[in-house]
Design a protein around this motif. Structure first.
Motif, PDB file in Angstrom:
ATOM      1  N   SER A 100       1.024  -1.204   0.234  1.00 41.85           N
ATOM      2  CA  SER A 100      -0.283   0.032  -0.448  1.00 41.85           C
ATOM      3  C   SER A 100       0.831   1.006  -0.127  1.00 41.85           C
ATOM      4  N   VAL A 101       2.144   1.249   0.134  1.00 40.62           N
ATOM      5  CA  VAL A 101       2.822   2.410   0.135  1.00 40.62           C
ATOM      6  C   VAL A 101       4.394   1.676  -0.861  1.00 40.62           C
ATOM      7  N   LYS A 361       4.413   6.778   0.292  1.00 39.17           N
ATOM      8  CA  LYS A 361       3.583   7.772  -0.815  1.00 39.17           C
ATOM      9  C   LYS A 361       2.631   6.286  -0.960  1.00 39.17           C
ATOM     10  N   ALA A 362       0.812   6.469  -0.667  1.00 40.86           N
ATOM     11  CA  ALA A 362       0.731   5.890  -0.648  1.00 40.86           C
ATOM     12  C   ALA A 362       0.036   5.492  -1.758  1.00 40.86           C
ATOM     13  N   VAL A 363       0.467   4.620  -2.240  1.00 46.50           N
ATOM     14  CA  VAL A 363      -0.375   4.127  -3.633  1.00 46.50           C
ATOM     15  C   VAL A 363      -1.690   3.276  -3.353  1.00 46.50           C
ATOM     16  N   LYS A 364      -2.391   3.371  -2.385  1.00 47.01           N
ATOM     17  CA  LYS A 364      -3.903   3.528  -2.931  1.00 47.01           C
ATOM     18  C   LYS A 364      -4.169   3.836  -1.577  1.00 47.01           C
ATOM     19  N   ASP A 365      -5.665   4.581  -1.350  1.00 44.38           N
ATOM     20  CA  ASP A 365      -6.347   5.157  -0.200  1.00 44.38           C
ATOM     21  C   ASP A 365      -5.931   3.727   1.082  1.00 44.38           C
ATOM     22  N   ALA A 375      -4.786   8.646  -1.427  1.00 51.63           N
ATOM     23  CA  ALA A 375      -3.238   7.654  -2.582  1.00 51.63           C
ATOM     24  C   ALA A 375      -2.844   8.303  -3.513  1.00 51.63           C
ATOM     25  N   GLY A 376      -1.719   8.555  -3.422  1.00 52.97           N
ATOM     26  CA  GLY A 376      -0.815   9.921  -4.397  1.00 52.97           C
ATOM     27  C   GLY A 376      -0.310  10.914  -3.014  1.00 52.97           C
TER      28      GLY A 376
END
Length: 479
Positions: A100-101, A361-365, A375-376
């Motif tokens: 997720s990160v 960095k969050a690649v998804k909520d 995300a982002g």
């Protein structure tokens, strides 16, 4: 005419109000953590970069933690960021690496470090590059090669310090460590090269954590120029070696990278090789020299610590004398036996808090309790909060190596993140510790010193010694 002007003003006010509202309330598929996004585009960058002279948690963090709690949102250098100071949340985030990160930094930071740098590699690419680095600074090579090399290099420089009489430890340590790693990385000798690599690295370092304003005359502009000059030297060195019909062997890290470049099955290319050497030279000498400066300051300010350190290392010398095998070179067994010294090193990096933040960095909520990190967005973990938490350490702002007695000294944890955490634990952690321990061994047994100037620390948010740390140093006379 007046009506037209009033209409224009009204439209302008509406647009500005909408801009402020949109900026302060970013889109989110859930509930954002509390906090402030600051001014449009600028965010809270100015407050974040405000200098302070504390060994405590940075005021920027402390004030927002008091107001919003352990999870809050902000905006720095144009990037939406959630700051996490909760040890359980941080631990869980580190366990989610490449799920997720992912490791990430602000765009301005990536622009300085390079798009192909280790900091911007993930998954298989990161694992591949990390394994290359461990060939150089992993435990096996520390024991077989680097221990003796660093020992001899340190002995030589300490003798020159004693001859000089007065040195600025921060500068002298930086020169010593840079010289060693520049030779180890690419057989570079500053004294024989007209393109002064160290000077350009200094410009790069001084502007790396400065306000990212790329205007001539600013520290950030000098940083980018320094980076350009350094990478030019590394590129030229790489091209010179590749162009030779009969390639001579330098027995350095660049030779290993050249082999990888010529291996069709490897993912190495010239750009990645240059970025890797650039990054490793920066990381190896700057963080180590800063840690060494802090260490010397702390033990100078704490006579009881210095006394126990001296006793531990003089006992090692006595054991050598009794065995009839006296040598200036530390053995691996001696290094591992220096328990109190390793406690001093841990306490130094805990209290120094050289790294102001660790980013993912969050690649998804990501759901955390009732909040959502979109995300982002970047997530910033602040090591100093864990290191200076009275729930983790009694009297956390006091330098007390004995607090490490009986505890694990060589790993990261929820309360100790001086070298990062999770699968991204710093690959150079062991070589940094080795360098510090070797320095301590020779310095406390062979030299006497006193601080004559400097020692103040400014964080902005990186660590700066504005007046250096000047000491008077001389050799001890054997009785």
């Amino acid at each position: 005419m007046l009506g037209f002007v009033l209409c224009v003003v009204a439209v302008f006010v509406v647009l500005i109000s909408r801009l402020f509202y949109t900026w302060q309330n970013p889109k989110c598929n859930g509930k954002l953590p509390p906090g402030s996004m600051g001014l449009p585009f600028i965010g809270e960058t100015i407050q974040f970069f405000s200098p302070h002279r504390l060994y405590d948690v940075p005021p920027f963090m402390k004030h927002r933690m008091a107001r919003y709690g352990s999870l809050f949102r902000t905006s720095l250098v144009g990037q939406n960021i959630v700051v996490s100071t909760d040890p359980e949340v941080n631990y869980d985030l580190f366990q989610q690496e490449n799920k997720s990160v992912i490791l990430y930094y602000t765009q301005s930071f990536i622009a300085v470090l390079g798009q192909q740098s280790l900091a911007n590699q993930h998954g298989g690419a990161h694992k591949y590059l990390r394994n290359l680095i461990l060939r150089l600074v992993g435990p096996a090579n520390l024991k077989e090669e680097l221990l003796n090399d660093i020992n001899n290099h340190t002995v030589k420089h300490l003798r020159s310090w004693a001859i000089s009489g007065i040195v600025d430890i921060k500068e002298a340590a930086s020169d010593m460590i840079f010289e060693y790693f520049a030779k180890k990385m690419m057989s570079y000798d500053e004294s024989k090269n007209p393109r002064k690599l160290k000077e350009n690295y200094n410009a790069f370092i001084h502007g790396l954590l400065a306000f990212p304003l790329n205007i001539p005359g600013t520290a950030f502009s000098a940083c980018l120029k320094g980076r350009k000059n350094v990478t030019k030297v590394i590129k030229d060195t790489l091209k010179q070696r590749r162009s030779r019909v009969s390639k001579s062997t330098h027995h350095d890290f660049l030779d290993d990278l050249l082999e990888e470049i010529e291996n069709e099955d490897a993912m190495m290319n010239e750009t990645i090789a240059v970025e890797l050497v650039f990054m490793l030279l920066f990381a190896s000498h700057e963080t180590t020299s800063t840690s060494l400066t802090f260490l010397l300051k702390f033990i100078s300010d704490n006579p009881k610590v210095l006394s126990e350190l001296t006793e531990e290392h003089e006992a090692i010398l006595r054991n050598r004398d009794n065995s009839g095998e006296y040598s200036e070179t530390i053995t691996w067994e001696e290094y591992k036996s220096m328990t109190f010294t390793h406690m001093v090193v841990n306490e130094t990096v805990r209290l120094a808090n050289i790294v102001p933040g660790i980013f993912r960095k969050a690649v998804k909520d990501i759901k955390i309790n009732e909040y959502t990190i979109p995300a982002g967005w970047l997530i910033m973990v602040v090591p100093s909060v864990a290191h200076l938490d009275e729930n983790n350490y009694e009297d956390p702002c006091v330098f007390n190596p004995w607090r490490w007695e009986g505890k694990e000294l060589h790993l990261g944890s929820k309360s100790f993140m001086a070298f990062g955490g999770g699968s991204r634990l710093c690959a150079g952690a062991d070589v940094t510790k080795l360098y510090l321990v070797i320095f301590v061994h020779h310095f406390v047994t062979k030299y006497r010193w006193s601080i004559i100037k400097g020692g103040d620390v400014v964080r902005k948010p990186g660590v700066v010694f504005p007046d250096g740390l000047h000491i008077q140093v001389s050799e001890k006379h054997k009785s």
